[in-house]
Write a protein that holds these residues in place. Structure first.
Motif, PDB file in Angstrom:
ATOM      1  N   LYS A  85      87.830  31.104 -59.765  1.00  0.00           N
ATOM      2  CA  LYS A  85      87.662  29.864 -59.400  1.00  0.00           C
ATOM      3  C   LYS A  85      87.873  28.580 -60.483  1.00  0.00           C
ATOM      4  O   LYS A  85      86.935  28.863 -61.382  1.00  0.00           O
ATOM      5  CB  LYS A  85      86.550  29.814 -58.554  1.00  0.00           C
ATOM      6  CG  LYS A  85      86.706  30.336 -57.270  1.00  0.00           C
ATOM      7  CD  LYS A  85      87.175  29.325 -56.407  1.00  0.00           C
ATOM      8  CE  LYS A  85      87.260  29.713 -54.771  1.00  0.00           C
ATOM      9  NZ  LYS A  85      87.936  29.025 -54.107  1.00  0.00           N
ATOM     10  N   ASN A 137      87.981  25.281 -59.293  1.00  0.00           N
ATOM     11  CA  ASN A 137      87.063  24.459 -58.534  1.00  0.00           C
ATOM     12  C   ASN A 137      86.978  24.710 -57.111  1.00  0.00           C
ATOM     13  O   ASN A 137      87.463  25.784 -56.764  1.00  0.00           O
ATOM     14  CB  ASN A 137      87.704  22.893 -58.675  1.00  0.00           C
ATOM     15  CG  ASN A 137      89.001  22.943 -58.306  1.00  0.00           C
ATOM     16  OD1 ASN A 137      89.628  23.043 -57.216  1.00  0.00           O
ATOM     17  ND2 ASN A 137      89.927  22.122 -59.243  1.00  0.00           N
ATOM     18  N   ALA A 138      86.548  23.866 -56.246  1.00  0.00           N
ATOM     19  CA  ALA A 138      86.507  24.255 -54.777  1.00  0.00           C
ATOM     20  C   ALA A 138      87.663  24.668 -54.097  1.00  0.00           C
ATOM     21  O   ALA A 138      87.889  25.494 -52.870  1.00  0.00           O
ATOM     22  CB  ALA A 138      85.766  23.179 -54.168  1.00  0.00           C
ATOM     23  N   THR A 194      90.882  25.471 -55.976  1.00  0.00           N
ATOM     24  CA  THR A 194      91.901  25.678 -56.941  1.00  0.00           C
ATOM     25  C   THR A 194      91.373  27.121 -57.589  1.00  0.00           C
ATOM     26  O   THR A 194      90.208  27.083 -58.076  1.00  0.00           O
ATOM     27  CB  THR A 194      92.296  24.809 -57.974  1.00  0.00           C
ATOM     28  OG1 THR A 194      92.684  23.490 -57.242  1.00  0.00           O
ATOM     29  CG2 THR A 194      93.593  25.215 -58.754  1.00  0.00           C
TER      30      THR A 194
END
Length: 239
Positions: free
Chosen positions: A31, A33-34, A36
């Motif tokens: 991960k 970010n939220a 990507t």
């Protein structure tokens, strides 16, 4: 690489990759970010395996799930043997068979007035002591089917096929056992990962099982004196 790059690398639509992620067949990426994630070579190898199980071998989701489970949990030799069985049971045109309770050969029957050939008898004759649970059941089911078709398989009539199968299995598993160099194949690296080994076995079993049928047909035609001439020998002059 990002999701769309991963999909492009293995010639799959992004929607398919997302489906395999949801199904748990492909592990999640790292991960960022939220929304990507980043993917690496291991994801490429897993998707190559899934893609070929689907496109080449003709497996459905359940068969693929079982292959992935073997890849993630079994040691290499056991995994390769299990993948061989799963391809034959879940590949195109196959009929899945319920497995037995253990990997040992089934116990010989003692109650038949006229004993019929069983997996247990073949195992005893050829020294086969373990196999996947599905393999024992599938062998017995096929022997029963042969009898239903009016054939009468016996230890003598099946022996030549069993010896050939034993030789093929030894040859195919030798690279993983360190007994022989791996054959040249674009999907198998010098130090193959479990996913690469599974893909090699799955595609190989699918391809060579069909090759064997065609070789037998040609050999039978030769020994029967078929009229059709053989193919011309390749020219040594390049013409």
């Amino acid at each position: 690489m990002r999701l769309h790059q991963l999909a492009a690398a293995v010639d799959l639509p992004v929607t398919s990759v997302k489906h395999y992620l949801r199904e748990g067949l492909l592990p999640p990426g790292e991960k960022l970010n939220a929304t990507t994630a980043r993917y690496g070579p291991g994801h490429v190898q897993r998707l190559e395996l899934i893609r070929d199980l689907r496109r080449v071998v003709g497996m459905g989701t359940e068969g693929i799930r079982q292959v992935v489970s073997a890849v993630e949990s079994d040691p290499p030799l056991r995994m390769m043997g299990r993948v061989q069985t799963l391809v034959l049971l879940h590949g195109a045109g196959a009929t899945p068979t319920e497995g037995r309770a253990s990997g040992a050969p089934p116990a010989p029957s003692t109650g038949d007035a006229a004993p019929r050939l069983t997996a247990a008898a073949l195992a005893a004759a050829h020294g086969w002591t373990t196999a996947t649970t599905e393999a024992w059941a599938a062998l017995d089911d096929h022997l029963d089917a042969m009898r239903g078709w009016g054939l009468d398989p016996s230890l003598t009539s099946v022996a030549v096929y069993a010896r050939a199968a034993d030789a093929v299995a030894r040859t195919e598993l030798a690279p993983a056992a360190g007994e022989a160099p791996a054959p040249a194949w674009s999907g198998l690296g010098e130090e193959p990962t479990p996913d690469q080994l599974a893909r090699y076995v799955a595609v190989g079993v699918h391809a060579y099982s069909r090759l064997l049928l065609r070789l037998v047909a040609v050999a039978q035609g030769h020994h029967a004196g078929a009229d059709a001439p053989g193919p011309s020998a390749p020219s040594s002059t390049g013409d």
